[in-house]
Scaffold this active site. Structure first.
Site, PDB file in Angstrom:
ATOM      1  N   CYS A 255      58.486  82.704  75.448  1.00  0.00           N
ATOM      2  CA  CYS A 255      59.779  82.937  76.087  1.00  0.00           C
ATOM      3  C   CYS A 255      60.603  81.648  76.150  1.00  0.00           C
ATOM      4  O   CYS A 255      60.059  80.532  76.176  1.00  0.00           O
ATOM      5  CB  CYS A 255      59.584  83.440  77.513  1.00  0.00           C
ATOM      6  SG  CYS A 255      58.879  85.086  77.632  1.00  0.00           S
TER       7      CYS A 255
ATOM      8  N   GLU B 298      62.209  80.356  78.620  1.00  0.00           N
ATOM      9  CA  GLU B 298      61.998  79.551  79.824  1.00  0.00           C
ATOM     10  C   GLU B 298      60.823  78.602  79.650  1.00  0.00           C
ATOM     11  O   GLU B 298      60.876  77.431  80.049  1.00  0.00           O
ATOM     12  CB  GLU B 298      61.727  80.463  81.033  1.00  0.00           C
ATOM     13  CG  GLU B 298      62.894  81.350  81.426  1.00  0.00           C
ATOM     14  CD  GLU B 298      62.893  82.701  80.712  1.00  0.00           C
ATOM     15  OE1 GLU B 298      62.419  82.783  79.551  1.00  0.00           O
ATOM     16  OE2 GLU B 298      63.375  83.674  81.320  1.00  0.00           O
TER      17      GLU B 298
HETATM   18  N1  THU Z   1      61.902  86.765  76.623  1.00  0.00           N
HETATM   19  C1  THU Z   1      62.225  85.533  77.089  1.00  0.00           C
HETATM   20  O1  THU Z   1      62.479  84.600  76.323  1.00  0.00           O
HETATM   21  N2  THU Z   1      62.266  85.350  78.436  1.00  0.00           N
HETATM   22  C2  THU Z   1      61.980  86.306  79.348  1.00  0.00           C
HETATM   23  O2  THU Z   1      61.898  86.014  80.532  1.00  0.00           O
HETATM   24  C3  THU Z   1      61.778  87.683  78.912  1.00  0.00           C
HETATM   25  C4  THU Z   1      61.592  87.891  77.466  1.00  0.00           C
HETATM   26  C5  THU Z   1      61.835  86.952  75.175  1.00  0.00           C
HETATM   27  C6  THU Z   1      60.439  87.179  74.641  1.00  0.00           C
HETATM   28  C7  THU Z   1      60.724  87.913  73.358  1.00  0.00           C
HETATM   29  O3  THU Z   1      61.006  86.951  72.339  1.00  0.00           O
HETATM   30  C8  THU Z   1      62.006  88.678  73.655  1.00  0.00           C
HETATM   31  O4  THU Z   1      62.564  88.082  74.790  1.00  0.00           O
HETATM   32  C9  THU Z   1      61.769  90.162  73.898  1.00  0.00           C
HETATM   33  O5  THU Z   1      60.819  90.358  74.880  1.00  0.00           O
END
Ligand code: THU
Length: 161
Positions: free
Chosen positions: A74, A76
């Site tokens: 993710c 973050e």
């Molecule tokens: N994702 C994030 O980058 N941060 C989050 O808090 C939720 C989900 C990303 C992970 C994945 O690459 C995409 O969003 C779909 O889940």
């Protein structure tokens, strides 16, 4: 007190958390720009993140996916990892974290990211969440992760055994 104009009331919420208007603008612009850095060929769900440090540095990152889906990371965690490793950010030196997606209402950090953030950030740190139009909602880490488990709990084990 005059009624805030639509769109500004949410930024006023961020000001309550000790951020100036220009710091909020910096966070907003940087996390929205960071969406363009996302590597998300599988979900096509772009997430940009930016972190404001006490020394004024702004760290940017985005989600990085992988053909083996669970291996992807993710935005973050990518950004916070960069803040810790490249900017030597320590607990107490992280003023705010902002995240931007292409959906409305705005997405909030997933559960795993909330716990990851908990390791390095104060419970009262504001998390700014931007929707596809650039409008934001602000909540503290403690609001997003109540009754949380953090490093100080482990340090306290000497006292309980
Ligand atoms: N994702 C994030 O980058 N941060 C989050 O808090 C939720 C989900 C990303 C992970 C994945 O690459 C995409 O969003 C779909 O889940």
């Amino acid at each position: 007190m005059s009624t805030p104009t639509k769109g500004h009331s949410r930024h006023d919420t961020a000001l309550i958390h000790g951020l100036s208007a220009s710091e909020v603008a910096t966070l907003s612009e940087s996390c929205i720009e960071a969406k363009t850095r996302a590597y998300c060929p599988y979900s096509n769900f772009r997430v940009g993140c930016s972190i404001l440090l006490a020394n004024g540095d702004v760290v940017r990152g985005a989600n990085v996916e992988n053909a083996a889906y669970p291996v992807g990371t993710c935005a973050e965690r990518v950004t916070l990892g960069t803040a810790v490793t490249t900017h030597a950010a320590k607990k107490g030196e992280i003023r705010a974290l902002a995240v931007a997606t292409d959906i409305s209402p705005p997405a909030s950090p997933c559960g795993m990211c909330r716990q990851f953030i908990r390791e390095f950030c104060e419970l009262n740190m504001p998390i700014l969440m931007y929707d596809r139009e650039g409008k934001s909602t602000v909540m503290t880490l403690e609001q997003l992760l109540p009754m949380s488990f953090g490093p100080e709990k482990l340090l306290a084990t000497d006292e309980v055994v």
